[in-house]
Scaffold this active site. Structure first.
Site, mmCIF file in Angstrom:
data_model
loop_
_atom_site.group_PDB
_atom_site.id
_atom_site.type_symbol
_atom_site.label_atom_id
_atom_site.label_comp_id
_atom_site.label_asym_id
_atom_site.label_seq_id
_atom_site.Cartn_x
_atom_site.Cartn_y
_atom_site.Cartn_z
ATOM 1 N N HIS A 163 0.827 -1.215 0.000
ATOM 2 C CA HIS A 163 0.000 0.000 0.000
ATOM 3 C C HIS A 163 0.857 1.259 0.000
ATOM 4 C CE1 HIS A 163 -3.242 -2.728 0.775
ATOM 5 N NE2 HIS A 163 -2.745 -3.092 1.944
ATOM 6 N N HIS B 234 -7.318 -4.409 -0.832
ATOM 7 C CA HIS B 234 -6.701 -5.703 -1.118
ATOM 8 C C HIS B 234 -7.429 -6.393 -2.275
ATOM 9 C CE1 HIS B 234 -6.246 -4.897 3.259
ATOM 10 N NE2 HIS B 234 -4.981 -5.138 2.967
#
Length: 330
Positions: free
Chosen positions: A56, A218
């Site tokens: 991320h 995700h």
């Protein structure tokens, strides 16, 4: 699938070695996966610690530095860091004023940070926690009880970090973080699936010509799939989804966030459409941030985050910050 890596097993360690080489203002413990601002602990100031699965970036490793995080903990790709990392970081940054854990609402992160808080307190470190759960797309998801924590994490870390730098005590820094989370909402859209190094290919199937509205960071399922929409149409859908849950009566901070695989050309065009919708809905924008800040590896897409602010929160946003990924005023 082509990736610029050595082998999947070392991708996080290799990235940490790169961060260490590029940012000598940080102390990077590659073996234990802990990134700490080099001047920590800062005497008399509350420390902020956050972390989560890698993939991320620049969240969280890119947000370590004066005005934001004291330490970040990268887990394996899309996998929570472990309590030992968290306790090690807390011990490294605690000056005696206490530590605030900023935790995105994913089951693994929540369990591990809870355990770490107990262990840290056993070592005499005062710990407070704030849970970030800003994503309005779904009530629960594959990895979450309740809303997911996404782009709002940036606002929590920035404003709480500024509060800590201003010398506020732990309970006030925690209160700022909670107030930011309570006034922040996000919504994400995927135009393609992300690919993890371990799998070497897309983690979910998203047919060409379709998009996923409300996707998680995700690749978790969102609300629905539709045939490809224009930037204008996506902006209408995303902003309306956020405003169904947040009815701001004050100006907002706006984050137009890329998921990792969308060019800035498209993100700025999308930002223009977001601003158009907000004007139509009578929402004033105080500050705007556009770029890749809370990504999902190579996923194409974007998310929109709004944070309603009062005068104090806006001052904290404007306060100086000096990190690898966010820097102004210093």
């Amino acid at each position: 699938m082509r990736m610029l890596i050595n082998v999947a097993e070392t991708v996080v360690a290799d990235a940490l070695r790169g961060i260490a080489a590029a940012h000598p203002e940080l102390t990077v413990d590659v073996e234990n996966r802990v990134i700490v601002r080099r001047d920590a602990p800062v005497e008399g100031k509350v420390a902020l610690v956050s972390g989560g699965g890698s993939g991320h970036e620049p969240l969280h490793s890119g947000f370590v530095g004066p005005g934001m995080l004291s330490a970040a903990l990268p887990g394996e790709v899309f996998t929570s860091p472990v309590p030992d990392q968290m306790v090690r970081a807390a011990a490294a940054v605690d000056s005696g004023a206490g530590v605030l854990f900023v935790v995105k609402n994913y089951t693994g992160d929540v369990l591990n940070f809870d355990m770490a808080a107990e262990l840290a307190e056993d070592e005499g470190i005062q710990v407070a926690k704030v849970l970030v759960d800003d994503d309005v797309a779904v009530t629960d998801s594959l990895y979450t009880a309740g809303r997911r924590g996404t782009g709002g994490t940036l606002f929590v870390e920035k404003l709480a970090g500024a509060a800590a730098d201003a010398g506020m005590p732990l309970e006030r820094v925690e209160a700022v973080a909670r107030r930011v989370n309570e006034n922040t909402r996000s919504f994400g859209v995927a135009l393609s699936a992300c690919s993890t190094p371990a799998k070497g290919g897309p983690t979910f199937d998203l047919p060409s010509g379709e998009l996923e509205l409300g996707v998680g960071i995700h690749g978790e399922p969102g609300r629905e799939r539709r045939p490809m929409m224009t930037s204008r149409e996506v902006a209408d859908f995303a902003v309306n989804a956020v405003l169904e849950d947040l009815a701001p009566h004050n100006p907002v901070l706006l984050l137009v966030n890329g998921m990792g695989g969308t060019p800035l050309l498209e993100l700025y065009g999308f930002s223009a459409e977001i601003q158009r919708v907000l004007v139509e809905r009578g929402v004033a924008v105080a500050r705007t941030l556009v770029g890749n800040y809370v990504t999902s590896l190579d996923m194409a897409g974007a998310s929109v985050t709004l944070c309603q602010v009062d005068e104090e929160m806006l001052r904290l946003w404007d306060a100086p910050v000096r990190t690898p990924a966010l820097r102004w005023g210093c």
